[in-house]
Design a protein around this motif. Structure first.
Motif, short mmCIF file in Angstrom:
data_model
loop_
_atom_site.label_atom_id
_atom_site.label_comp_id
_atom_site.label_asym_id
_atom_site.label_seq_id
_atom_site.Cartn_x
_atom_site.Cartn_y
_atom_site.Cartn_z
N LEU A 1 0.91 -1.18 -0.07
CA LEU A 1 -0.05 -0.26 -0.18
C LEU A 1 0.89 1.39 -0.09
O LEU A 1 1.84 1.30 0.66
CB LEU A 1 -0.69 0.23 1.32
CG LEU A 1 -1.82 -1.17 1.28
CD1 LEU A 1 -2.53 -1.09 2.73
CD2 LEU A 1 -2.98 -1.12 0.18
N LEU B 1 -4.92 6.34 1.16
CA LEU B 1 -3.96 5.51 0.48
C LEU B 1 -4.32 5.46 -1.36
O LEU B 1 -5.36 6.18 -1.96
CB LEU B 1 -4.74 3.86 0.33
CG LEU B 1 -4.62 3.48 1.92
CD1 LEU B 1 -5.25 2.15 2.19
CD2 LEU B 1 -3.20 3.37 2.29
N LYS C 1 -5.52 1.19 -5.74
CA LYS C 1 -4.85 -0.13 -5.80
C LYS C 1 -5.76 -0.83 -6.46
O LYS C 1 -5.11 -2.05 -7.21
CB LYS C 1 -4.33 -0.65 -4.54
CG LYS C 1 -3.42 -1.65 -4.51
CD LYS C 1 -2.95 -2.54 -3.27
CE LYS C 1 -2.28 -3.63 -3.41
NZ LYS C 1 -0.96 -3.45 -4.16
#
Length: 406
Positions: free
Chosen positions: A136, A191, A194
């Motif tokens: 991450l 974050l 992803k």
């Protein structure tokens, strides 16, 4: 008759009745297009799943609680669920030779509220190692620190999608407050997007310190999972056996069949998923190939009609010296040409359908050379199999009876 004459005669025969030839070809087009599209979608989904698992890390072992029969001394059972993994297990694992980072985690469902926006999401309690193990990256702010975990800090790192849902697109939420039940969490980071990694989608998740999660969300000292990285990917099996032996010892369990945990090896998982998706793709292609059978029957029907219509022509050709093999070759060639034309258009149609379907499902359709060659081979086989009987019937006609045919 030379090969060139045979092809010229075939083209002349097929173009003399374009509509009937076109409708017959259409049956093969539908069949081949169905098979190609199903295989392309299957291969595309397989590649998508493999990619997401590899993105999660192929050198990982994921340990999760499991009811494996008799529960060991360190386990606690509620019906079919088992609480057995603890932070002490994670600390013990970190001392193993082949184990790199160890990321214990706990998870639960929670409703996050920011102003008038709210979202029901999965909250993960994690330690700093979680970011390394899961690959991450924080785009804004910072990740959970050891100090946050030690102090039960009420801070949260938001997934990219969740941050957008709660605060809007383009807004930096770092420093803002999010409420979840009795907790007032301060956003310390967001974050990088992803996508799905394995069976986890961190884009729509919230990450808080593990100690905070255990105290305020799950209310349990037990863990949902422990994820570890293996330092030498070539020794995944050895590392897995070492981890298993240590946890059995930790939990006081002598029989591996009674283990209160299970270990998922990402390499084994990838192999299993490959087998499942391959079987699924074959099943889809098998179902779609039924339409090919229907198309083949259409070919036979057309060729039988053609033989009947051209009975006098067959008699005339035999009367001037054509042998049975030449008559048979002519009708077989017409049958094979029809199916190959249908196969060519079917591959193009299948590619289009597969691409459109994959676009809607958000992954790429993959048409392999093998599937195209297989389609061509199947077309030729259908042309020969379903054209054989009409060709044989034409070759067996008596020239006198054929010339008398009205």
């Amino acid at each position: 008759m030379s090969f060139a004459d045979l092809i010229a005669e075939t083209i002349n025969s097929l173009t003399s009745n374009k509509v009937r030839s076109g409708l017959t070809i259409l049956g093969i087009v539908v069949g081949i297009a169905s098979v190609i599209a199903m295989v392309a979608i299957g291969e595309g989904s397989k590649a998508s799943i493999e990619s997401s698992i590899q993105a999660a890390g192929s050198n990982m072992l994921t340990i999760s609680p499991s009811a494996g029969g008799q529960i060991g001394a360190g386990a606690r059972s509620f019906g079919t669920s088992v609480d057995s993994l603890t932070r002490e297990d994670a600390e013990a694992l970190s001392g193993l030779e082949l184990v790199g980072d160890v990321a214990p985690s706990s998870s639960g469902q929670a409703q996050l509220v920011a102003g008038e926006a709210n979202s029901s999401t999965t909250v993960y309690g994690v330690t700093p190692e979680y970011a390394t193990v899961k690959g991450l990256t924080v785009t804004t702010g910072s990740f959970i620190s050891t100090r946050d975990d030690e102090k039960n800090a009420q801070v949260v790192v938001l997934g990219a999608t969740l941050a957008e849902d709660l605060f809007g697109e383009g807004v930096n939420p770092v420093g803002e407050k999010v409420r979840s039940g009795n907790m007032l969490l301060t956003v310390i980071g967001v974050l990088e997007e992803k996508g799905t990694s394995g069976f986890t989608n961190t884009d729509s998740a919230a990450l808080i310190p593990l100690s905070t999660c255990q105290r305020y969300v799950t209310g349990s000292e037990y863990l949902s999972a422990i994820t570890v990285t293996v330092t030498d990917e070539e020794q995944m099996d050895t590392a897995e056996a070492t981890v298993e032996a240590l946890l059995l010892q930790q939990h006081g369990i002598a029989d591996v069949d009674s283990a209160d945990f299970q270990i998922q090896n990402m390499t084994d998982m990838l192999s299993t998923i490959e087998d499942v998706t391959s079987t699924f793709t074959t099943l889809l292609a098998g179902i779609a190939s039924i339409s090919l059978l229907v198309g083949g029957i259409g070919i036979m029907n057309m060729m039988l009609t053609t033989v009947t219509e051209r009975t006098r022509e067959i008699g005339l050709r035999k009367a001037i010296g054509a042998d049975s093999s030449a008559i048979s070759a002519q009708f077989l060639t017409e049958s094979v040409v029809l199916t190959l034309l249908g196969g060519g258009f079917g591959v193009l149609a299948g590619w289009g359908i597969g691409t459109l379907a994959a676009e809607l499902l958000d992954y790429s359709a993959i048409i392999t050379l093998d599937s195209v060659l297989l389609a061509a081979g199947v077309c030729a086989a259908i042309g020969i199999v379903f054209g054989y009987y009409p060709a044989r019937r034409a070759a067996a006609l008596s020239p006198i009876e054929a010339l008398r045919y009205q």
